[in-house]
Enzyme design. Structure first.
Site, PDB file in Angstrom:
ATOM      1  N   SER A   1      -1.134  -1.996  11.648  1.00  0.00           N
ATOM      2  CA  SER A   1      -0.167  -1.926  10.546  1.00  0.00           C
ATOM      3  C   SER A   1       0.872  -0.826  10.724  1.00  0.00           C
ATOM      4  CB  SER A   1      -0.948  -1.657   9.252  1.00  0.00           C
ATOM      5  OG  SER A   1      -0.101  -1.189   8.245  1.00  0.00           O
TER       6      SER A   1
ATOM      7  N   TYR B   1      -6.347   4.197   4.182  1.00  0.00           N
ATOM      8  CA  TYR B   1      -6.041   2.908   4.823  1.00  0.00           C
ATOM      9  C   TYR B   1      -5.362   3.150   6.173  1.00  0.00           C
ATOM     10  CZ  TYR B   1      -3.672  -1.513   5.799  1.00  0.00           C
ATOM     11  OH  TYR B   1      -3.209  -2.662   6.421  1.00  0.00           O
TER      12      TYR B   1
ATOM     13  N   GLU C   1       1.755   0.982   8.463  1.00  0.00           N
ATOM     14  CA  GLU C   1       1.273   2.113   7.662  1.00  0.00           C
ATOM     15  C   GLU C   1       0.729   3.216   8.588  1.00  0.00           C
ATOM     16  OE1 GLU C   1       1.573   2.437   4.361  1.00  0.00           O
ATOM     17  OE2 GLU C   1       0.251   4.145   3.994  1.00  0.00           O
TER      18      GLU C   1
END
Ligand code: NAP
Ligand code: GDD
Length: 343
Positions: A131, A154, A133
């Site tokens: 990801s 996460y 992120e």
């Protein structure tokens, strides 16, 4: 020719459901690995169940990703050609409250699957849902060379799973690849991600079920694509001649405020009267301020590029949510006109 066999964890999710559709159309035999839930959660895959399960082209299996045997037994039995690991606790905001569980599912389960592939069926290709992120506070544009600076449990879990995948590739020779996907949305997006929350809440406002949308920080910027385009990128990553890591993104970024404006403009409503911002409940202890991906590598080597831009995406999502509440666009515009006069 023998049909290819694909395993998908997270098949009940947004990407899992679109990926399964894509692979079934390509004549794969698809095995979806899902968790047991007290309420059956197969809404997104009901159509493909109806179309493909009886024919034996789609098979669903209950597994628990914390249970090695439940994964290994299936790998040994069906010997998949490709394994797409999409299951995750995928909500960044919630991961601040469930950090340990997030690491367990997003990281340890990925390790577990890859170790099982290595021991039981080494020629199976493996895809890890990495990801954007992971880039966290590294400024845009971000590409495969950008350092990771995760800002959430996460993000940390995905960085660790990214390196796990690299480790199995480099140390043990697995065909294991990371897709570093930037945000992607669709009418199937979960209701508590910001884009869907906005389109769905607007449909609820127009149908009289809600008065306002309550959001957190709307100044952050994201690079949003459509999940339908991105699952093609996922598939292409495993079809590449060797295992590598690829960024998948549109290359454009917008603020949450820009997205709100686009969505409200479709029906002709002034967003300021209907959106409350900076609500504590939706603020995060640390934020990823700006994501914008440079997907040159995927565009060159995989010949991948997105079809949808943000206007198409916003319209696709809003039209779907209006339909859920029994409204056509014309009807929605009329109600918006009345609401504008009222306030
Ligand atoms: P999603 O809609 O939230 O789907 C997540 C899937 O994981 C669901 O099928 C969910 O099952 C399953 N899952 C969650 N916890 C599980 C557990 N403990 N055991 C078994 N299954 C579990 O997410 P998505 O948007 O499709 O994303 C797919 C993957 O890509 C995720 O790994 C996500 O982190 C990653 N990713 C997404 C984006 C994005 O913008 N969408 C960007 C980059 C990376 P239930 O249906 O039962 O909840
Ligand atoms: N969810 C949510 N709800 N986000 C809000 C809200 C709100 O009420 N108000 C403002 N935001 C802001 C968040 O703080 C964040 O900066 C931005 O909107 C996007 O939030 P999300 O839609 O929840 O997505 P995300 O960027 O945190 O995470 C998504 O993209 C990642 C890829 O970059 C998820 O799909 C992750 O699974 C994915 O890896």
């Amino acid at each position: 020719m023998k049909k290819k066999i694909a395993f998908i964890t997270g098949i009940t999710g947004q990407d899992g459901s679109y990926l399964a559709e894509l692979l079934l159309k390509k004549k794969y035999k698809v095995h979806g690995l899902l968790r047991r839930t007290s309420v059956l959660n197969i809404e997104r895959i009901q159509d493909i169940i109806n179309q493909y399960e009886k024919k034996g082209q789609l098979n669903l299996h209950y597994v628990d990703l914390t249970d090695t045997a439940s994964i290994s037994n299936l790998i040994i039995k069906y010997r998949p050609d490709e394994f797409y690991n999409l299951a995750a606790m995928s909500h960044v905001g919630i991961s601040y409250f469930t950090g340990e569980a997030t690491l367990n599912i997003n990281t340890v389960a990925s390790y577990r699957i890859q170790e099982s592939i290595l021991r039981n069926h080494k020629r199976c290709k493996f895809y890890q849902a990495s990801s954007s992120e992971m880039f966290g506070s590294s400024p845009p544009p971000q590409n495969e060379m950008t350092p990771f600076n995760p800002q959430s449990p996460y993000g940390i879990s995905k960085v660790a799973a990214f390196h796990t995948t690299k480790y199995f590739r480099q140390a043990h020779g697995l065909f294991a690849s990371n897709g570093i996907l930037f945000n992607h949305e669709s009418p199937r997006r979960g209701l508590n991600f910001v884009t869907r929350k906005i389109t769905h809440s607007l449909a609820r406002i127009l149908s009289g079920h809600e008065k306002k949308i309550y959001l957190g920080n709307i100044s952050t910027r994201r690079d949003w694509g459509h999940s339908k385009d991105y699952v093609i990128g996922i598939w292409k990553i495993l079809q590449y001649k060797k295992p590598e890591d690829f960024v998948i993104s549109t290359g454009q970024n917008y603020s949450i405020e820009d997205f709100i404006k686009k969505v409200f403009k479709i029906v002709g409503l002034n967003w300021k009267k209907f959106v409350s911002t900076n609500n504590k409940k939706f603020m995060r202890p640390s934020e990823v301020r700006s994501l914008r991906g440079d997907s040159t590598k995927a565009r060159k080597l995989l010949k991948w590029k997105p079809k949808y831009n943000l206007d198409d995406l916003a319209k696709d999502m809003l039209m779907n949510d209006l339909k859920l509440y029994g409204m056509s666009l014309e009807h929605a515009k009329k109600i918006a006109k009345k609401l504008s006069k009222k306030k």
